[in-house]
Design an enzyme around this catalytic site. Sequence first.
Site, PDB file in Angstrom:
ATOM      1  CB  SER A 105       5.356  -7.656   1.094  1.00  0.00           C
ATOM      2  OG  SER A 105       5.857  -8.165  -0.113  1.00  0.00           O
ATOM      3  CG  HIS A 135       4.816  -5.116   4.969  1.00  0.00           C
ATOM      4  ND1 HIS A 135       3.588  -5.712   4.849  1.00  0.00           N
ATOM      5  CD2 HIS A 135       5.227  -4.847   3.695  1.00  0.00           C
ATOM      6  CE1 HIS A 135       3.265  -5.795   3.568  1.00  0.00           C
ATOM      7  NE2 HIS A 135       4.237  -5.284   2.859  1.00  0.00           N
ATOM      8  CD  GLU A 146       1.177  -5.926   7.835  1.00  0.00           C
ATOM      9  OE1 GLU A 146       0.025  -6.387   7.782  1.00  0.00           O
ATOM     10  OE2 GLU A 146       2.112  -6.383   7.145  1.00  0.00           O
ATOM     11  CG  ASN A 179       0.649  -8.458   1.640  1.00  0.00           C
ATOM     12  OD1 ASN A 179      -0.196  -7.688   1.200  1.00  0.00           O
ATOM     13  ND2 ASN A 179       1.939  -8.303   1.411  1.00  0.00           N
TER      14      ASN A 179
HETATM   15  N1  CAA Z   1       4.535   8.525  -3.798  1.00  0.00           N
HETATM   16  C1  CAA Z   1       4.386   9.738  -3.285  1.00  0.00           C
HETATM   17  N2  CAA Z   1       3.327  10.525  -3.520  1.00  0.00           N
HETATM   18  C2  CAA Z   1       2.411  10.050  -4.357  1.00  0.00           C
HETATM   19  C3  CAA Z   1       2.506   8.801  -4.938  1.00  0.00           C
HETATM   20  C4  CAA Z   1       3.631   8.021  -4.628  1.00  0.00           C
HETATM   21  N3  CAA Z   1       3.812   6.792  -5.133  1.00  0.00           N
HETATM   22  N4  CAA Z   1       1.445   8.601  -5.731  1.00  0.00           N
HETATM   23  C5  CAA Z   1       0.716   9.718  -5.648  1.00  0.00           C
HETATM   24  N5  CAA Z   1       1.295  10.581  -4.823  1.00  0.00           N
HETATM   25  C6  CAA Z   1       0.848  11.920  -4.464  1.00  0.00           C
HETATM   26  C7  CAA Z   1       0.636  12.716  -5.737  1.00  0.00           C
HETATM   27  O1  CAA Z   1       1.332  13.948  -5.645  1.00  0.00           O
HETATM   28  C8  CAA Z   1      -0.855  12.916  -5.780  1.00  0.00           C
HETATM   29  O2  CAA Z   1      -1.270  14.179  -6.096  1.00  0.00           O
HETATM   30  P1  CAA Z   1      -1.324  14.733  -7.614  1.00  0.00           P
HETATM   31  O3  CAA Z   1      -2.018  13.677  -8.442  1.00  0.00           O
HETATM   32  O4  CAA Z   1      -2.108  15.965  -7.462  1.00  0.00           O
HETATM   33  O5  CAA Z   1       0.097  14.933  -8.022  1.00  0.00           O
HETATM   34  C9  CAA Z   1      -1.306  12.714  -4.343  1.00  0.00           C
HETATM   35  O6  CAA Z   1      -0.366  11.797  -3.767  1.00  0.00           O
HETATM   36  C10 CAA Z   1      -2.666  12.123  -4.249  1.00  0.00           C
HETATM   37  O7  CAA Z   1      -2.725  11.073  -5.183  1.00  0.00           O
HETATM   38  P2  CAA Z   1      -4.093  10.560  -5.728  1.00  0.00           P
HETATM   39  O8  CAA Z   1      -4.952  11.679  -6.167  1.00  0.00           O
HETATM   40  O9  CAA Z   1      -3.823   9.432  -6.664  1.00  0.00           O
HETATM   41  O10 CAA Z   1      -4.702  10.051  -4.351  1.00  0.00           O
HETATM   42  P3  CAA Z   1      -6.023   9.332  -4.115  1.00  0.00           P
HETATM   43  O11 CAA Z   1      -6.833  10.106  -3.179  1.00  0.00           O
HETATM   44  O12 CAA Z   1      -6.639   8.920  -5.398  1.00  0.00           O
HETATM   45  O13 CAA Z   1      -5.524   8.018  -3.330  1.00  0.00           O
HETATM   46  C11 CAA Z   1      -4.432   5.979  -3.030  1.00  0.00           C
HETATM   47  C12 CAA Z   1      -4.555   7.214  -3.898  1.00  0.00           C
HETATM   48  C13 CAA Z   1      -3.995   6.351  -1.614  1.00  0.00           C
HETATM   49  C14 CAA Z   1      -3.349   5.118  -3.684  1.00  0.00           C
HETATM   50  C15 CAA Z   1      -5.807   5.273  -2.949  1.00  0.00           C
HETATM   51  O14 CAA Z   1      -6.298   5.047  -4.234  1.00  0.00           O
HETATM   52  C16 CAA Z   1      -5.706   3.970  -2.224  1.00  0.00           C
HETATM   53  O15 CAA Z   1      -5.746   3.909  -1.009  1.00  0.00           O
HETATM   54  N6  CAA Z   1      -5.588   2.841  -2.980  1.00  0.00           N
HETATM   55  C17 CAA Z   1      -5.371   1.543  -2.403  1.00  0.00           C
HETATM   56  C18 CAA Z   1      -3.895   1.283  -2.317  1.00  0.00           C
HETATM   57  C19 CAA Z   1      -3.571   0.010  -1.595  1.00  0.00           C
HETATM   58  O16 CAA Z   1      -4.431  -0.787  -1.245  1.00  0.00           O
HETATM   59  N7  CAA Z   1      -2.299  -0.193  -1.363  1.00  0.00           N
HETATM   60  C20 CAA Z   1      -1.809  -1.391  -0.740  1.00  0.00           C
HETATM   61  C21 CAA Z   1      -1.231  -2.267  -1.779  1.00  0.00           C
HETATM   62  S1  CAA Z   1      -0.755  -3.811  -1.117  1.00  0.00           S
HETATM   63  C22 CAA Z   1       0.774  -3.560  -0.560  1.00  0.00           C
HETATM   64  O17 CAA Z   1       1.387  -2.540  -0.708  1.00  0.00           O
HETATM   65  C23 CAA Z   1       1.323  -4.698   0.184  1.00  0.00           C
HETATM   66  C24 CAA Z   1       2.422  -5.378  -0.463  1.00  0.00           C
HETATM   67  O18 CAA Z   1       3.234  -5.909   0.269  1.00  0.00           O
HETATM   68  C25 CAA Z   1       2.530  -5.533  -1.949  1.00  0.00           C
END
Ligand code: CAA
Length: 281
Positions: free
Chosen positions: A116, A137, A149, A187
């Site tokens: 990342s 990514h 990406e 990022n």
């Molecule tokens: N892997 C697989 N499945 C998953 C999971 C995971 N890690 N986490 C959750 N799930 C599944 C679960 O089964 C969950 O259902 P249950 O709770 O009923 O078991 C289902 O997905 C839905 O989960 P949520 O109800 O938590 O889903 P939500 O609608 O609340 O959305 C989210 C969750 C998509 C994370 C949302 O909150 C979101 O978009 N958040 C922002 C995340 C973000 O910005 N990520 C980028 C981070 S930066 C990055 O990654 C870059 C880097 O290089 C560090």
Amino acid sequence: MNVGVVGLGAMGAGIAQLSIEACVDTVGREVSRELGERAQTRIAHFLTRKVEKGQIEAGARDEALGRLTLTTELSDLADCDLVIEAIVEDLGPKQELFAELERICRPDTVLATNTSALSVTEIASAVSTPERVVGMHFFNPAPLMRLVEIVRAELTPDAAFDAAYALGEKLGKHPIRCHDTPGFVVNRVLIPLLNDCVRVLDESRVTPEDLDAGMKFGAGWPMGPCELLDLVGLDVHVHASEALYEKTREPRMAAPPRLVAMLNAGLLGRKSGRGFYTYES
Ligand code: CAA
């Protein structure tokens, strides 16, 4: 098509889950059997949740799980068409791994890194065929975030780039094309933005709960910045901030002292049970 995933932590397990769900035979490599099995259990849990919610049939879950082969041997990746590396975010170990993969894999195997914040070009510099190296990514949590990406390093030709792009599409992602610049696209924007959010915590003396509410209900973020930092992991975020600061020298890239202090105290977020918030194990 065969895909290899090296490193089955949160990101690697998520990528392997996407791969088996997309009907791709997948070899997942971890350094120990226990770590591999832990990832397999995690994937099985999320697929079972999908069954319970009526999103997939139990048979489809079982078939998907049957497509995942666990190994501790890199040599089991020899026949993969594309290998995605998702190991620790350190240049040295990544370069060593790519050199090893170059020795083991077919000459036409595309070698992708999920880094990342490191330079894909620098990772590729460790192999004698850097033209097979590309960045893929994914975002955390990989099974849920739609973006990938596709990063073109200095010597990535169209063939490797297009293969990675096509795999991104096959995995159900929305791929975007970019070049190998610090932080790539998202990022480059998100890291300094999250650092700004943490600085605001101190400046305006808002609580993490209220800052999160502010960004969710005032800016339409799906989760607040403190919740997001806890999800990503403070160790991952601080490391990425440092890597980007080193490359760009932009003050906003540098991790705020509060985050560094939390990291030093072991408050890493969800993975350690405590960050801005406390989590049940
Ligand atoms: N892997 C697989 N499945 C998953 C999971 C995971 N890690 N986490 C959750 N799930 C599944 C679960 O089964 C969950 O259902 P249950 O709770 O009923 O078991 C289902 O997905 C839905 O989960 P949520 O109800 O938590 O889903 P939500 O609608 O609340 O959305 C989210 C969750 C998509 C994370 C949302 O909150 C979101 O978009 N958040 C922002 C995340 C973000 O910005 N990520 C980028 C981070 S930066 C990055 O990654 C870059 C880097 O290089 C560090």
